[in-house]
Each structure stands twice: as structure tokens, then as C-alpha cells.
Design an enzyme around this catalytic site. Structure first.
Site, PDB file in Angstrom:
ATOM      1  N   ARG A  93      -2.793  -4.234  11.031  1.00  0.00           N
ATOM      2  CA  ARG A  93      -3.478  -4.142   9.752  1.00  0.00           C
ATOM      3  C   ARG A  93      -4.156  -5.462   9.359  1.00  0.00           C
ATOM      4  O   ARG A  93      -5.295  -5.508   8.933  1.00  0.00           O
ATOM      5  CB  ARG A  93      -2.431  -3.783   8.677  1.00  0.00           C
ATOM      6  N   CYS A 117       0.753   0.406  10.221  1.00  0.00           N
ATOM      7  CA  CYS A 117       1.746   1.479  10.095  1.00  0.00           C
ATOM      8  C   CYS A 117       1.115   2.783   9.596  1.00  0.00           C
ATOM      9  O   CYS A 117       0.278   2.757   8.687  1.00  0.00           O
ATOM     10  CB  CYS A 117       2.839   1.063   9.106  1.00  0.00           C
ATOM     11  N   PRO A 123      -7.577   2.863   2.895  1.00  0.00           N
ATOM     12  CA  PRO A 123      -8.993   2.504   2.772  1.00  0.00           C
ATOM     13  C   PRO A 123      -9.191   1.001   2.577  1.00  0.00           C
ATOM     14  O   PRO A 123      -8.255   0.295   2.189  1.00  0.00           O
ATOM     15  CB  PRO A 123      -9.431   3.262   1.505  1.00  0.00           C
ATOM     16  N   ILE A 124     -10.406   0.526   2.849  1.00  0.00           N
ATOM     17  CA  ILE A 124     -10.708  -0.889   2.581  1.00  0.00           C
ATOM     18  C   ILE A 124     -11.915  -1.007   1.646  1.00  0.00           C
ATOM     19  O   ILE A 124     -12.629  -1.993   1.653  1.00  0.00           O
ATOM     20  CB  ILE A 124     -10.912  -1.716   3.880  1.00  0.00           C
ATOM     21  N   GLN A 126     -12.073  -1.565  -1.477  1.00  0.00           N
ATOM     22  CA  GLN A 126     -11.999  -2.669  -2.449  1.00  0.00           C
ATOM     23  C   GLN A 126     -12.346  -4.011  -1.784  1.00  0.00           C
ATOM     24  O   GLN A 126     -12.886  -4.908  -2.428  1.00  0.00           O
ATOM     25  CB  GLN A 126     -10.616  -2.738  -3.101  1.00  0.00           C
ATOM     26  N   ASP A 305       7.755  -1.790   0.537  1.00  0.00           N
ATOM     27  CA  ASP A 305       8.231  -2.129   1.883  1.00  0.00           C
ATOM     28  C   ASP A 305       9.759  -2.122   1.984  1.00  0.00           C
ATOM     29  O   ASP A 305      10.302  -2.210   3.083  1.00  0.00           O
ATOM     30  CB  ASP A 305       7.680  -3.503   2.313  1.00  0.00           C
ATOM     31  N   ILE A 327       2.901   3.853  -3.944  1.00  0.00           N
ATOM     32  CA  ILE A 327       1.838   3.090  -3.261  1.00  0.00           C
ATOM     33  C   ILE A 327       1.258   3.870  -2.069  1.00  0.00           C
ATOM     34  O   ILE A 327       0.044   3.983  -1.930  1.00  0.00           O
ATOM     35  CB  ILE A 327       2.367   1.723  -2.749  1.00  0.00           C
TER      36      ILE A 327
HETATM   37  C1  EPZ Z   1      -0.012  -4.814   2.314  1.00  0.00           C
HETATM   38  O1  EPZ Z   1      -0.825  -3.761   2.838  1.00  0.00           O
HETATM   39  C2  EPZ Z   1       1.130  -4.993   3.281  1.00  0.00           C
HETATM   40  N1  EPZ Z   1       0.590  -5.307   4.590  1.00  0.00           N
HETATM   41  C3  EPZ Z   1       1.975  -3.727   3.329  1.00  0.00           C
HETATM   42  O2  EPZ Z   1       3.121  -4.006   4.111  1.00  0.00           O
HETATM   43  C4  EPZ Z   1       2.440  -3.349   1.925  1.00  0.00           C
HETATM   44  O3  EPZ Z   1       3.078  -2.090   1.962  1.00  0.00           O
HETATM   45  C5  EPZ Z   1       1.254  -3.282   0.959  1.00  0.00           C
HETATM   46  O4  EPZ Z   1       0.488  -4.501   1.017  1.00  0.00           O
HETATM   47  C6  EPZ Z   1       1.677  -3.066  -0.488  1.00  0.00           C
HETATM   48  O5  EPZ Z   1       2.544  -4.087  -0.885  1.00  0.00           O
HETATM   49  C7  EPZ Z   1       0.193  -6.544   4.853  1.00  0.00           C
HETATM   50  O6  EPZ Z   1       0.268  -7.433   4.029  1.00  0.00           O
HETATM   51  C8  EPZ Z   1      -0.332  -6.794   6.205  1.00  0.00           C
HETATM   52  P1  EPZ Z   1      -2.729  -2.668  -0.385  1.00  0.00           P
HETATM   53  P2  EPZ Z   1      -2.278  -3.547   2.281  1.00  0.00           P
HETATM   54  O7  EPZ Z   1      -4.152  -2.981  -0.142  1.00  0.00           O
HETATM   55  O8  EPZ Z   1      -2.847  -4.835   1.870  1.00  0.00           O
HETATM   56  C9  EPZ Z   1      -4.887   1.332  -1.957  1.00  0.00           C
HETATM   57  C10 EPZ Z   1       4.738  -3.729   5.753  1.00  0.00           C
HETATM   58  O9  EPZ Z   1       5.627  -2.873   5.891  1.00  0.00           O
HETATM   59  N2  EPZ Z   1      -6.132   0.657  -1.520  1.00  0.00           N
HETATM   60  O10 EPZ Z   1      -1.969  -3.475  -1.385  1.00  0.00           O
HETATM   61  O11 EPZ Z   1      -3.024  -2.741   3.273  1.00  0.00           O
HETATM   62  C11 EPZ Z   1      -4.022   1.727  -0.772  1.00  0.00           C
HETATM   63  O12 EPZ Z   1      -4.398   2.979  -0.248  1.00  0.00           O
HETATM   64  C12 EPZ Z   1       3.337  -3.334   5.358  1.00  0.00           C
HETATM   65  O13 EPZ Z   1       4.929  -4.943   5.943  1.00  0.00           O
HETATM   66  C13 EPZ Z   1      -7.351   1.234  -1.817  1.00  0.00           C
HETATM   67  O14 EPZ Z   1      -7.435   2.324  -2.413  1.00  0.00           O
HETATM   68  O15 EPZ Z   1      -1.951  -2.662   0.994  1.00  0.00           O
HETATM   69  C14 EPZ Z   1      -2.632   1.702  -1.380  1.00  0.00           C
HETATM   70  O16 EPZ Z   1      -2.388   2.925  -2.025  1.00  0.00           O
HETATM   71  C15 EPZ Z   1       3.115  -1.864   5.370  1.00  0.00           C
HETATM   72  N3  EPZ Z   1      -8.494   0.583  -1.421  1.00  0.00           N
HETATM   73  C16 EPZ Z   1      -2.711   0.612  -2.445  1.00  0.00           C
HETATM   74  O17 EPZ Z   1      -4.111   0.403  -2.673  1.00  0.00           O
HETATM   75  C17 EPZ Z   1      -8.468  -0.611  -0.771  1.00  0.00           C
HETATM   76  O18 EPZ Z   1      -9.538  -1.149  -0.469  1.00  0.00           O
HETATM   77  C18 EPZ Z   1      -2.076  -0.714  -2.046  1.00  0.00           C
HETATM   78  O19 EPZ Z   1      -2.616  -1.143  -0.781  1.00  0.00           O
HETATM   79  C19 EPZ Z   1      -7.219  -1.194  -0.483  1.00  0.00           C
HETATM   80  C20 EPZ Z   1      -6.064  -0.534  -0.871  1.00  0.00           C
END
Ligand code: EPZ
Length: 420
Positions: A93, A117, A123-124, A126, A305, A327
Site C-alpha cells: 500500500r 491488505c 480509493p486514492i 483524496q 488495525d 473505516i
Molecule cells: C492507513 O491506510 C494504514 N496503512 C492502514 O493500516 C490503516 O488501517 C488506515 O491507514 C487507517 O488507519 C498504512 O499506513 C500503510 P486511509 P490508508 O486513507 O492510508 C477512505 C495496517 O494494518 N479513503 O486512512 O490507506 C478509505 O476507503 C494497515 O497496518 C477514501 O475514501 O487508509 C477508508 O475508508 C491496513 N479516499 C478511509 O478513507 C482516499 O483517497 C481511511 O483510509 C483515501 C481513503
């Protein structure tokens, strides 16, 4: 292929040292390539597969790296390649942080879409919204994100969702933009603060990390620095839960107790004792715990997590617990594995209804994702008899020497070839 063999029923006792935070290290390593001058020496790097993947990726971009146990030296003065498109990039990721880091320094990058995972749609949008607001053109073509900008200009960005990844990625690019960028509705996780501190050590001007408004004043260049990654909140939470589950007494060392408060509070509510010291916490339990309800939320809420290890603990607690995963839409895949061990769990959408079972029994199970793997290890530690855990590649991505650390606490756990 390897598997873990766990014989349950041993209470855990003793001290354990927590490693550096995976989710901080995996952002700090890509961020290091923004230093155009000098080397970054980063300590307390966890020895995990996600870090090894990043080491290979930054080498493929032209960085020189030296690995010395838990310390990593990165010289990124001669980056030759702005194209991060390898198997390693697709596997994990955090490879998406190369987009923000390369865009910030070179105003251009091509990075394949990340893996990670299987816990729901990831999505990305944001991240892209933030890069575009800074003046970049972003195109997704042939499975890669192409970003390019003549100049990056600071601006106000309000994130539609609280995202760890988007907050860090846009912060990386904004450190080398012209003028001031304000990130609103930013994530507040401890690793956001750690990445901001690392960037500031390199000469950036980032203020407000740890609150939901981060203000970044762009600087002309970043330089090498010495830095030490914070302790891993999630690894610590996993060991706290294991100690409570087995009815033991474990001191979890090298932690920041403040980062663990939401986990400590739930364990105390369940009937365990949690004693905070300056940089350690001790968890004591009789193993007889009460049910509680959990709702995952961005920091300082209960971390998603830790939800999977926690739900194992709830399978052995007295009464009914309701776990709401706010989440990720698909973070209950471990439940089918727990059911093989006798757990009484019903999943309805993002909610798991857990009725504490009298006992769990050993079975052949798999780690469906990283934290699901930790959940299965804890299940094995409390189950009657032998548990075999397969698909260890997930666990090895994020937990350093998991079986060695548990052995030190008296667990009967070892790794062997899955072919045996
Ligand atoms: C980080 O993922 C962590 N990974 C994840 O840990 C963790 O579960 C997550 O943050 C939440 O704390 C890393 O740091 C590498 P998010 P990330 O962007 O950054 C939505 C582990 O087990 N979203 O905070 O990918 C998304 O779908 C891993 O160590 C959008 O809609 O998570 C989710 O519902 C697994 N658009 C929520 O936001 C976006 O552009 C939070 O995602 C980005 C996210």
C-alpha cells in the site's frame, strides 16, 4: 511457504520490546528521497517485509542505501529514475507515498497503483484531489498514476474523508511547493506527527501535525538528517491484547502510553489491569474478561488495525460484544477462521456480533490479511490444543519476528515449512 504452529493454554509473562512503527516507517522511507543534499540515517526501522519492499523500490529509483540491523542510511542525491513500476510497488500500500515524494522534489512521477491488505475498496481520490489542488496534472494510465506539474503552489485543501495516506502524501508534496498549504480535516494518527517531525528534521516547515489542520510552508530544498521512528502503536496493542487474553502479566516496553489510551481503556473496561509507566505499559489479567462494544474510528478513536486482534479477545470474553468497523468495509475476513476454532460470531455488514465462547479449540486456519494474522496468533495462544496458521506472508509484512517475540513471553509457538 511457511506456517506457524501454536499450542494454546500458556499464560504469557515477562517483558517485550516493541519495534518501530510500520505505518510511520513506510512513509518516512519514501519521504527520505526528497533530500537532495546529504544522507538520512533513520533508526528504529522495523525488520518487516513492507520495509524490505521499500528498500528495493528506492534502490530501483537510484538511491544508495545501507542497512544496519534496525538502521537505514539513504543517500538520495543522485536519483535517476522517476518511474516506480515494479512488482514491489504493486504489492504494498505505502508505495503510493512515492507519488507525493517524487512530485514534491522532481514535479513529476509515474507510480503503479498500490496493493496492500484486502480489507475493502481503497480509493486514492483524496490523494489525487490534493495533488491537483497544488497544481499537478494527474492521469491514471496503464495501471499507473502519472503526475506532473510545472510548479506546485501552496493552497487550502479540505479532505472529504479523514485519510492517513492522503494527509501524508499531500503533506510530502506540499513541503517543496511554493507558499503555504493548509490541510483541513487531516488525519491525526501518531505516524502523521512522526512523518511531519521527520520532514522538519530535513528542513521542512510543517506545523499542526496531530491536529486536524496542518499548515505547511514550502521550502526550496530538503537535506539529510538523523531520525528515529516512533514505537509501533499497533504491535504494542497486539501484545497488550495477547497478555490479557492469556491471563498473563506482560510489560510492553518502548511504547508511548498516550498512543495506546483507547486500547488500554477497553482492556480496563473488560476487567484487565493496565499500568502505565513512562515508556512502557504492563497488562495483567486473570483471563476472565467481560464483553465490551467497540467502534473503530480515526485517532484518537479505537484503531481499526487493532480491531481484528481485539475481536479474538472478545470471542473468549463473557457475554455479547458488538464490534462496528467504521473505516474498512471488509475487515471481518478473520471471522470465518475464528469460527473454525469454535467462535460464535455473526457478521452483518460492518458489524460483528460476538458471543463469548466457553473455549476456542485449535484448528488449521489462515491469515487472510496482516492484522487478521495477528488475530489468529492470539486465538492460537488461548485455544485448546494445536493451531496451524498459514499464509504467513501477510503477517511478515508488518510484524517483526512475531513468533520469537511471543516465545520470549513463554508462548509455545514456532515456524515451520508448510510443506512438512
Ligand atoms: C492507513 O491506510 C494504514 N496503512 C492502514 O493500516 C490503516 O488501517 C488506515 O491507514 C487507517 O488507519 C498504512 O499506513 C500503510 P486511509 P490508508 O486513507 O492510508 C477512505 C495496517 O494494518 N479513503 O486512512 O490507506 C478509505 O476507503 C494497515 O497496518 C477514501 O475514501 O487508509 C477508508 O475508508 C491496513 N479516499 C478511509 O478513507 C482516499 O483517497 C481511511 O483510509 C483515501 C481513503
Amino acid at each position: 511457504m511457511e506456517k506457524l504452529i501454536v499450542y494454546g493454554g500458556n499464560r504469557l509473562f515477562g517483558d517485550i520490546d516493541i519495534s518501530g512503527a510500520k505505518n510511520a516507517a513506510v512513509a518516512i522511507i519514501p519521504a527520505a528521497l526528497m533530500a537532495s543534499d546529504g544522507t538520512c540515517i533513520i533508526d528504529n526501522i522495523p525488520d518487516i517485509e513492507d520495509v524490505h519492499c521499500l528498500e528495493r523500490i528506492i534502490e530501483s529509483l537510484g538511491c544508495k542505501i545501507k542497512v544496519n540491523t534496525n538502521s537505514l542510511t539513504i543517500d538520495s542525491s543522485n536519483i535517476t529514475n522517476l518511474d516506480a513500476c515494479t512488482e514491489d510497488v504493486r504489492r504494498m500500500r505505502a508505495s503510493y507515498y512515492f507519488i507525493g515524494a517524487l512530485l514534491g522534489r522532481f514535479k513529476e512521477a509515474r507510480v503503479e497503483l498500490p496493493g496492500g491488505c484486502p480489507i475493502g475498496v481503497r480509493p486514492i481520490d483524496q490523494h489525487i484531489k490534493g495533488f491537483e489542488a497544488l497544481g499537478a496534472t494527474v492521469k491514471i494510465e496503464h495501471g499507473a498514476v502519472n503526475v506532473k506539474a510545472d510548479r506546485l503552489i501552496g493552497t487550502n485543501i479540505f479532505f472529504d474523508v479523514v485519510s492517513v495516506g492522503a494527509t501524508i502524501n499531500v503533506m510530502l508534496a506540499a513541503t517543496l511547493a511554493e507558499g503555504v498549504t493548509t490541510l483541513e480535516n487531516a488525519a491525526r494518527e501518531p505516524h502523521i506527527v512522526d512523518v511531519a517531525n521527520f520532514l522538519n528534521s530535513m528542513g521542512a516547515n510543517v506545523k499542526g501535525a496531530g491536529t486536524d489542520i496542518i499548515r505547511i510552508t514550502g521550502v526550496e530544498k530538503l537535506c539529510g538528517c538523523n531520525y528515529s521512528v516512533i514505537p509501533d502503536q499497533i504491535e504494542a496493542g497486539t501484545f497488550m491484547i495477547a497478555a490479557a487474553a492469556t491471563g498473563g502479566e506482560v510489560t510492553i516496553k518502548n511504547v508511548i502510553p498516550k498512543h495506546l489510551e483507547s486500547i488500554s481503556a477497553k482492556l480496563i473496561e473488560m476487567g484487565a489491569e493496565v499500568i502505565e509507566q513512562d515508556d512502557s505499559v504492563t497488562v495483567k489479567s486473570t483471563g476472565k474478561l467481560k464483553s465490551v462494544n467497540i467502534k473503530t474510528a480515526p485517532y484518537p478513536g479505537f484503531p481499526t488495525d487493532v480491531q481484528q486482534p481485539m475481536s479474538t479477545l472478545l470471542c473468549a470474553a463473557e457475554g455479547r460484544s458488538i464490534v462496528n468497523e467504521s473505516i474498512w468495509e471488509s475487515r471481518f475476513k478473520h471471522v470465518d477462521e475464528l469460527k473454525k476454532m469454535g467462535a460464535n460470531v455473526k457478521v452483518e455488514g460492518r458489524t460483528a456480533i460476538i458471543d463469548g465462547a466457553e473455549k476456542l479449540t485449535g484448528a488449521i486456519v489462515k491469515a487472510t490479511d496482516l492484522r487478521a494474522g495477528a488475530a489468529m496468533v492470539i486465538a492460537g495462544l488461548i485455544a485448546e490444543g494445536k493451531t496451524e496458521i498459514h499464509s504467513l506472508d501477510h503477517i511478515d509484512r508488518g510484524y517483526p519476528n512475531i513468533e520469537v517475540k511471543f516465545q520470549r513471553l513463554g508462548a509455545k509457538i514456532h515456524r515451520e515449512s508448510a510443506e512438512e
